[in-house]
Design a protein around this motif. Structure first.
Motif, PDB file in Angstrom:
ATOM      1  N   LEU A 407       9.916 -28.428   3.250  1.00 38.21           N
ATOM      2  CA  LEU A 407      10.499 -29.468   2.411  1.00 38.21           C
ATOM      3  C   LEU A 407       9.402 -30.097   1.558  1.00 38.21           C
ATOM      4  CD1 LEU A 407      12.943 -31.300   1.681  1.00 38.21           C
ATOM      5  CD2 LEU A 407      12.213 -32.805   3.549  1.00 38.21           C
ATOM      6  N   THR A 408       9.508 -29.985   0.240  1.00 34.26           N
ATOM      7  CA  THR A 408       8.572 -30.624  -0.682  1.00 34.26           C
ATOM      8  C   THR A 408       9.190 -31.930  -1.160  1.00 34.26           C
ATOM      9  OG1 THR A 408       7.691 -28.493  -1.415  1.00 34.26           O
ATOM     10  CG2 THR A 408       7.296 -30.385  -2.841  1.00 34.26           C
ATOM     11  N   VAL A 409       8.529 -33.035  -0.886  1.00 31.65           N
ATOM     12  CA  VAL A 409       9.063 -34.367  -1.175  1.00 31.65           C
ATOM     13  C   VAL A 409       8.568 -34.825  -2.545  1.00 31.65           C
ATOM     14  CG1 VAL A 409       9.185 -36.765  -0.404  1.00 31.65           C
ATOM     15  CG2 VAL A 409       9.101 -34.905   1.288  1.00 31.65           C
ATOM     16  N   PRO A 410       9.463 -35.035  -3.505  1.00 37.67           N
ATOM     17  CA  PRO A 410       9.033 -35.506  -4.836  1.00 37.67           C
ATOM     18  C   PRO A 410       8.339 -36.860  -4.736  1.00 37.67           C
ATOM     19  CG  PRO A 410      11.337 -34.781  -4.875  1.00 37.67           C
ATOM     20  CD  PRO A 410      10.921 -34.837  -3.435  1.00 37.67           C
ATOM     21  N   GLY A 411       7.268 -37.014  -5.502  1.00 36.29           N
ATOM     22  CA  GLY A 411       6.538 -38.276  -5.518  1.00 36.29           C
ATOM     23  C   GLY A 411       5.597 -38.474  -4.357  1.00 36.29           C
ATOM     24  N   THR A 471      12.944 -30.736  -2.307  1.00 34.19           N
ATOM     25  CA  THR A 471      13.184 -29.309  -2.534  1.00 34.19           C
ATOM     26  C   THR A 471      12.961 -28.558  -1.230  1.00 34.19           C
ATOM     27  OG1 THR A 471      12.428 -29.499  -4.822  1.00 34.19           O
ATOM     28  CG2 THR A 471      12.522 -27.290  -3.879  1.00 34.19           C
ATOM     29  N   LEU A 472      13.995 -27.918  -0.744  1.00 35.75           N
ATOM     30  CA  LEU A 472      13.941 -27.259   0.552  1.00 35.75           C
ATOM     31  C   LEU A 472      13.931 -25.742   0.394  1.00 35.75           C
ATOM     32  CD1 LEU A 472      14.075 -27.674   3.665  1.00 35.75           C
ATOM     33  CD2 LEU A 472      16.555 -27.355   3.462  1.00 35.75           C
ATOM     34  N   VAL A 473      13.015 -25.104   1.096  1.00 37.37           N
ATOM     35  CA  VAL A 473      12.964 -23.647   1.186  1.00 37.37           C
ATOM     36  C   VAL A 473      13.181 -23.277   2.646  1.00 37.37           C
ATOM     37  CG1 VAL A 473      11.556 -21.577   0.889  1.00 37.37           C
ATOM     38  CG2 VAL A 473      11.409 -23.433  -0.785  1.00 37.37           C
ATOM     39  N   VAL A 474      14.167 -22.434   2.905  1.00 38.06           N
ATOM     40  CA  VAL A 474      14.485 -22.014   4.263  1.00 38.06           C
ATOM     41  C   VAL A 474      13.900 -20.639   4.508  1.00 38.06           C
ATOM     42  CG1 VAL A 474      16.325 -21.574   5.932  1.00 38.06           C
ATOM     43  CG2 VAL A 474      16.622 -23.354   4.198  1.00 38.06           C
ATOM     44  N   HIS A 475      13.131 -20.496   5.571  1.00 36.65           N
ATOM     45  CA  HIS A 475      12.514 -19.228   5.947  1.00 36.65           C
ATOM     46  C   HIS A 475      13.312 -18.632   7.108  1.00 36.65           C
ATOM     47  CE1 HIS A 475       8.659 -19.733   3.636  1.00 36.65           C
ATOM     48  NE2 HIS A 475       9.083 -20.988   3.681  1.00 36.65           N
ATOM     49  N   HIS A 476      14.110 -17.608   6.805  1.00 37.34           N
ATOM     50  CA  HIS A 476      14.902 -16.936   7.834  1.00 37.34           C
ATOM     51  C   HIS A 476      14.087 -15.834   8.474  1.00 37.34           C
ATOM     52  CE1 HIS A 476      18.577 -19.040   6.733  1.00 37.34           C
ATOM     53  NE2 HIS A 476      18.329 -18.789   5.469  1.00 37.34           N
ATOM     54  N   PRO A 477      14.296 -15.575   9.768  1.00 34.73           N
ATOM     55  CA  PRO A 477      13.536 -14.515  10.440  1.00 34.73           C
ATOM     56  C   PRO A 477      13.734 -13.168   9.756  1.00 34.73           C
ATOM     57  CG  PRO A 477      14.744 -15.845  12.033  1.00 34.73           C
ATOM     58  CD  PRO A 477      15.228 -16.265  10.679  1.00 34.73           C
ATOM     59  N   GLY A 479      13.530 -12.283   6.813  1.00 36.70           N
ATOM     60  CA  GLY A 479      14.124 -12.272   5.479  1.00 36.70           C
ATOM     61  C   GLY A 479      13.266 -12.964   4.467  1.00 36.70           C
ATOM     62  N   ASN A 480      13.729 -12.995   3.212  1.00 37.22           N
ATOM     63  CA  ASN A 480      13.000 -13.663   2.150  1.00 37.22           C
ATOM     64  C   ASN A 480      13.306 -15.153   2.172  1.00 37.22           C
ATOM     65  OD1 ASN A 480      11.889 -11.267   1.099  1.00 37.22           O
ATOM     66  ND2 ASN A 480      13.799 -10.830  -0.009  1.00 37.22           N
ATOM     67  N   PRO A 481      12.296 -15.988   1.896  1.00 35.25           N
ATOM     68  CA  PRO A 481      12.555 -17.422   1.833  1.00 35.25           C
ATOM     69  C   PRO A 481      13.610 -17.733   0.790  1.00 35.25           C
ATOM     70  CG  PRO A 481      10.199 -16.975   1.848  1.00 35.25           C
ATOM     71  CD  PRO A 481      10.883 -15.667   1.636  1.00 35.25           C
ATOM     72  N   LYS A 482      14.477 -18.705   1.087  1.00 33.84           N
ATOM     73  CA  LYS A 482      15.548 -19.053   0.191  1.00 33.84           C
ATOM     74  C   LYS A 482      15.520 -20.533  -0.092  1.00 33.84           C
ATOM     75  CE  LYS A 482      20.584 -18.958  -0.332  1.00 33.84           C
ATOM     76  NZ  LYS A 482      21.872 -18.591   0.312  1.00 33.84           N
ATOM     77  N   SER A 483      15.498 -20.887  -1.375  1.00 35.69           N
ATOM     78  CA  SER A 483      15.501 -22.293  -1.779  1.00 35.69           C
ATOM     79  C   SER A 483      16.921 -22.808  -1.820  1.00 35.69           C
ATOM     80  CB  SER A 483      14.840 -22.471  -3.147  1.00 35.69           C
ATOM     81  OG  SER A 483      14.934 -23.807  -3.579  1.00 35.69           O
ATOM     82  N   THR A 484      17.117 -24.038  -1.356  1.00 37.84           N
ATOM     83  CA  THR A 484      18.439 -24.655  -1.390  1.00 37.84           C
ATOM     84  C   THR A 484      18.539 -25.691  -2.483  1.00 37.84           C
ATOM     85  OG1 THR A 484      17.829 -26.397   0.167  1.00 37.84           O
ATOM     86  CG2 THR A 484      18.662 -24.331   1.096  1.00 37.84           C
TER      87      THR A 484
END
Length: 485
Positions: A407-411, A471-477, A479-484
């Motif tokens: 999770l990238t937190v703006p600001g 901005t959330l990126v989910v890393h599935h086992p 698999g390729n990381p997926k941004s939500t």
């Protein structure tokens, strides 16, 4: 006073009296005498009280401005009482003098705003918060930072835990230490480590938190999940107190660690203070080698304390937490280098159930697959961010065999995820562009969403809750990381 200015009532009275004292010269003649006398009395009384209870350096320019104005304000009044003609400075001379005095007085609230005594957000959970401190020594592990063969690795652990509501607000714990003396020693060590004048952080030993030392654990015989926390390089066990108290208020036990010879200052129960020995060289390869070594020591500290939880829960080590630790649900967490240590500890120790990495770049020289889910909170990525930071973190998260979240937190900046926004100047490069309490609040809220889903298996996808904070990126086992977002 406002949480952003942080002045006591006596300090506010001093500032008000000083301002009125300066402005009295410009009032109509019939008002000058009573206003000047009243303002002088207020300044003298407030200054005397602050001198007794403790004068903060931020109030020194206020006193200076009042001291300069006082003789000029009182002199005409005293001359009038003795029968001599009252002489006042001409307006063209008094005006710049008044401006200078007002500028000095204004510098006090400005300094109190920029470097306040931290006011900790009140935990929002159903529990009050207790805290206790234990010193833990590993008889099997020598202390590598000293040459003495008999030295064994010792860590100081502070526990924040759910307590009964009847303890809320009673005997609030000192920030940074068990006693005022320890808080002062640690504050001075942090200032020295950061290369700052000690006086700039003198608000830290004055601060109190919402926890109560050695309060009884919340009733009902419940066992609570545990979060072990390693601070940043040179950091101390209390550096994330706001986060720890919020988690404890929601039913978690948080254990912050001091890592001697790494943490800026560690006060042992015997009274000895251990200062940091870590330092950078400026050579990237050598500094990475050193960081890997420090990370390995911290990872071993986390695993050691993980083992000690069983002794604490069984009552072998006396304390309020006997019978209340869920040693099957223990999380490794950390900020910066502590986050790197948490990742490495989890890879090496499968007893950890999950990982929380608060803006920490991995330093594991031999990353391998690991089974725990990870929540990684990162600062806003900009041109000044280490370009290798996210690629290194992504490589490690992709090795996980459980779903992980970045999770990238703006600001946010690097220190946003600590208590620093509560007491450092609100400079975006230093603590981010969020307000003073937003950083600790978002850090705790995201951590709770992850912990509740991972350890308590609450209903709902944690990605939904986490994506509300950035901005959330989910890393599935596998698999390729997926941004939500």
């Amino acid at each position: 006073m406002s949480a952003y200015v942080q002045m006591s009532p006596w300090e506010a009275l001093l500032v008000l009296g000083a301002v009125v004292l300066v402005l009295a010269r410009w009032l109509p003649p019939r008002l000058r005498r009573p206003v000047t006398v009243a303002a002088s009395a207020v300044v003298v009384a407030a200054g005397a009280v602050l001198g007794v209870i403790g004068l903060r350096w931020q109030m020194v320019p206020v006193l200076a401005g009042a001291a300069v104005a006082l003789p000029f304000a009182l002199s005409p009044l005293l001359r009038g009482r003795t029968g001599r003609a009252a002489r006042r400075a001409p307006w063209w001379l008094a005006l710049p003098g008044s401006v200078v005095c007002l500028a000095l007085i204004a510098a006090g609230p400005a300094a109190a705003w920029a470097l306040p005594t931290p006011a900790f957000p009140e935990p929002s959970g159903p529990f009050a918060v207790g805290t206790t401190v234990l010193e833990l020594t590993d008889p099997e592990r020598p202390e590598t930072a000293t040459a003495a063969p008999e030295d064994r690795r010792t860590v100081v652990a502070q526990f924040w835990y759910p307590a009964g509501k009847d303890t809320a607000g009673t005997g609030r714990a000192q920030y940074l230490g068990r006693t005022a003396h320890e808080a002062r020693v640690v504050s001075d060590a942090l200032a020295d480590y950061a290369g700052l004048p000690r006086i700039l952080l003198d608000g830290l030993p004055r601060a109190h938190t919402h926890a109560t030392f050695d309060a009884p654990v919340a009733g009902g015989g419940e066992r609570f999940p545990v979060v072990l926390f390693s601070p940043g390089l040179g950091g101390v066990r209390t550096q994330n107190t706001a986060w720890a108290e919020e988690l404890a208020g929601h039913g978690y036990v948080v254990v912050g660690l001091d890592h001697p010879y790494d943490s800026a200052g560690v006060v042992l129960t015997e009274g000895r203070t251990i200062r940091t020995k870590v330092s950078a060289t400026g050579d990237d390869a050598e500094d990475e080698k050193r960081a890997a070594g420090w990370t390995a020591v911290r990872a071993a500290d986390l695993s050691f304390v993980r083992t000690q939880l069983g002794r604490i829960d069984s009552g072998e080590m006396a304390g309020p937490l006997t019978g209340h630790l869920d040693t099957g649900r223990v999380v490794a967490a950390g900020h910066s280098l502590g986050g790197a240590a948490a990742l490495q500890a989890a890879r090496q120790d499968p007893r950890f159930a999950a990982v929380i990495d608060l803006d920490g770049a991995p330093h594991d020289p031999a990353p391998q697959p690991f089974p725990q889910p990870v929540l990684a909170l990162t600062q806003a990525i900009g041109p000044d961010t280490d370009p290798d930071y996210l690629p290194r973190l992504t490589r490690v998260l992709d090795l996980g065999t459980a779903t992980s979240y970045r999770l990238t937190v703006p600001g946010a900046a690097h220190l946003t995820f600590t208590d620093a926004p509560l007491y450092l100047p609100p400079l975006p490069s230093l603590v981010g562009s969020l307000d003073r309490t937003a950083g600790p609040r978002i850090t705790a809220a995201a951590s709770l969403a992850f912990l509740d889903s991972t350890l308590r298996h609450t209903a709902g996808d944690p990605a939904t809750a986490l994506s509300a904070y950035g901005t959330l990126v989910v890393h599935h086992p596998g698999g390729n990381p997926k941004s939500t977002a």
